[in-house]
Design a protein around this motif. Structure first.
Motif, short mmCIF file in Angstrom:
data_model
loop_
_atom_site.label_atom_id
_atom_site.label_comp_id
_atom_site.label_asym_id
_atom_site.label_seq_id
_atom_site.Cartn_x
_atom_site.Cartn_y
_atom_site.Cartn_z
N LEU A 83 -34.14 45.12 -40.73
CA LEU A 83 -33.89 46.29 -39.88
C LEU A 83 -32.41 46.63 -39.85
O LEU A 83 -32.03 47.81 -39.88
CB LEU A 83 -34.41 46.01 -38.47
CG LEU A 83 -34.35 47.16 -37.46
CD1 LEU A 83 -35.14 48.36 -37.96
CD2 LEU A 83 -34.85 46.71 -36.10
N GLU A 84 -31.56 45.62 -39.80
CA GLU A 84 -30.12 45.88 -39.82
C GLU A 84 -29.69 46.48 -41.17
O GLU A 84 -28.88 47.40 -41.21
CB GLU A 84 -29.34 44.60 -39.53
CG GLU A 84 -29.59 44.00 -38.14
CD GLU A 84 -29.35 44.96 -37.00
OE1 GLU A 84 -28.44 45.81 -37.10
OE2 GLU A 84 -30.10 44.88 -36.01
N VAL A 133 -34.48 36.48 -38.65
CA VAL A 133 -34.32 37.08 -37.33
C VAL A 133 -32.87 36.85 -36.88
O VAL A 133 -32.36 35.73 -36.94
CB VAL A 133 -35.31 36.47 -36.33
CG1 VAL A 133 -35.15 37.12 -34.96
CG2 VAL A 133 -36.75 36.66 -36.83
N VAL A 134 -32.24 37.93 -36.46
CA VAL A 134 -30.81 37.92 -36.11
C VAL A 134 -30.66 37.89 -34.59
O VAL A 134 -31.02 38.85 -33.90
CB VAL A 134 -30.10 39.16 -36.69
CG1 VAL A 134 -28.62 39.16 -36.31
CG2 VAL A 134 -30.28 39.22 -38.21
N TYR A 135 -30.11 36.79 -34.09
CA TYR A 135 -29.89 36.60 -32.65
C TYR A 135 -28.40 36.83 -32.39
O TYR A 135 -27.57 35.96 -32.65
CB TYR A 135 -30.31 35.20 -32.23
CG TYR A 135 -31.79 34.94 -32.37
CD1 TYR A 135 -32.66 35.13 -31.29
CD2 TYR A 135 -32.33 34.50 -33.58
CE1 TYR A 135 -34.02 34.89 -31.41
CE2 TYR A 135 -33.69 34.26 -33.71
CZ TYR A 135 -34.52 34.45 -32.62
OH TYR A 135 -35.88 34.22 -32.76
N SER A 136 -28.06 37.99 -31.87
CA SER A 136 -26.66 38.34 -31.62
C SER A 136 -26.35 38.26 -30.12
O SER A 136 -27.24 38.08 -29.30
CB SER A 136 -26.34 39.72 -32.19
OG SER A 136 -27.23 40.70 -31.72
N ALA A 160 -26.71 43.79 -33.25
CA ALA A 160 -27.76 44.78 -33.39
C ALA A 160 -27.13 46.17 -33.50
O ALA A 160 -26.49 46.65 -32.57
CB ALA A 160 -28.72 44.73 -32.20
N LEU A 161 -27.26 46.78 -34.68
CA LEU A 161 -26.70 48.09 -35.01
C LEU A 161 -25.18 48.12 -34.94
O LEU A 161 -24.60 49.20 -34.82
CB LEU A 161 -27.28 49.19 -34.11
CG LEU A 161 -28.55 49.87 -34.61
CD1 LEU A 161 -28.98 50.98 -33.67
CD2 LEU A 161 -28.37 50.42 -36.02
N GLY A 162 -24.53 46.97 -35.01
CA GLY A 162 -23.08 46.98 -34.93
C GLY A 162 -22.46 45.72 -35.49
O GLY A 162 -23.11 44.92 -36.17
N CYS A 163 -21.17 45.58 -35.20
CA CYS A 163 -20.45 44.34 -35.46
C CYS A 163 -19.36 44.23 -34.41
O CYS A 163 -19.02 45.20 -33.75
CB CYS A 163 -19.87 44.29 -36.87
SG CYS A 163 -18.39 45.29 -37.15
#
Length: 257
Positions: free
Chosen positions: A217-218, A168-171, A139-142
């Motif tokens: 969103l990303e 949907v991104v589950y980090s 989320a907002l990064g890597c």
């Protein structure tokens, strides 16, 4: 028509997340990453679920350390990357990039997303509109590049960016507020980012997670996915640079932020 998996976010340790994937039709449940067996067991018992499968994204201790205990308690089988098998818990299913496997009637696609580590994989489940990225796309990064190269991570992020934008991104971590403070230094004119930062601050003040997010969103706000954009290149005075070189500089700045 197959019903989507029910996905439950489980906070673990100080800032990790694990995810339960429950198939209502079969009553079976899987887990993505195993940081904290106590928190995961409590989440399962609260819902009256067992644990049938554990899917591991990469070998770092804060993603695998609960595996042995959970397998002993629930009899779960373990899936992980063949390329990482030498430093993962014992695998019942070893998978590699481009393969798919069945999870309770749901197709799971395996993506190599090396960069944070070499052999890191993501799990994409199309019928549940979900991708589990752990420490690759965050989320907002890597993830920090502990083993891989900037080129590897840029290629990995580009592959993830090509998934449907509604995914949907589950980090794997609650790093979003810190990532946001950095992101605005790279993309200061991004109104969508400013709106997201306000939402993040509100959520964290209320003790709410900022994971998961959506890929759209990303794409709109995450500087690590935006290194190819002229607006980002201009803000960094790198107008004529190659995309991967801009990404490399963004990662360097984040490491020193």
């Amino acid at each position: 028509m197959t019903m989507p998996l029910e996905i439950v976010t489980v906070p673990c340790l100080s800032d990790n997340y694990a995810f339960l994937l429950h198939d209502a039709a079969s009553g079976r449940t899987a887990l993505v990453d195993a940081p904290d067996p106590a928190a995961i067991t409590a989440a399962l018992k609260k819902r009256g679920w067992g644990l049938d499968e554990i899917l591991l994204t990469h070998h770092h201790w804060d993603h695998i350390d609960g595996t042995k205990e959970l397998c002993s308690t629930f009899g779960a089988s373990v899936t992980g990357a063949a390329a990482d098998a030498h430093r993962l818990p014992d695998l019942d299913r070893a998978v590699q990039d481009g393969e798919s496997f069945d999870l309770f009637g749901h197709e799971v696609q395996v993506l190599d997303v090396s960069g944070h580590t070499v052999g890191h994989i993501a799990f994409y489940i199309p019928d549940s509109n979900a991708v589990f990225t752990a420490d690759s796309l965050m989320a907002l990064g890597c993830g920090r590049l502990f083993e891989g190269t900037p080129e590897q991570m840029w290629n990995s992020l580009s592959r993830l960016a090509a998934l449907p934008p509604e995914t949907v991104v589950y980090s794997g971590h609650e790093y979003t507020q810190a990532n946001a403070a950095f992101a605005i230094t790279i993309d200061p004119g991004n109104d969508a980012l400013k709106t997201r930062i306000a939402q993040i601050d509100t959520a964290r003040a209320a003790g709410e997670p900022t994971v998961p997010s959506t890929l759209q969103l990303e794409l709109d706000t995450n500087p690590f996915l935006r290194a190819h954009l002229s607006s980002v290149k201009e803000s960094m005075a790198m107008q004529n640079a190659e995309d991967v070189d801009v990404f490399t500089e963004i990662r360097r700045r984040k490491d020193n932020f």
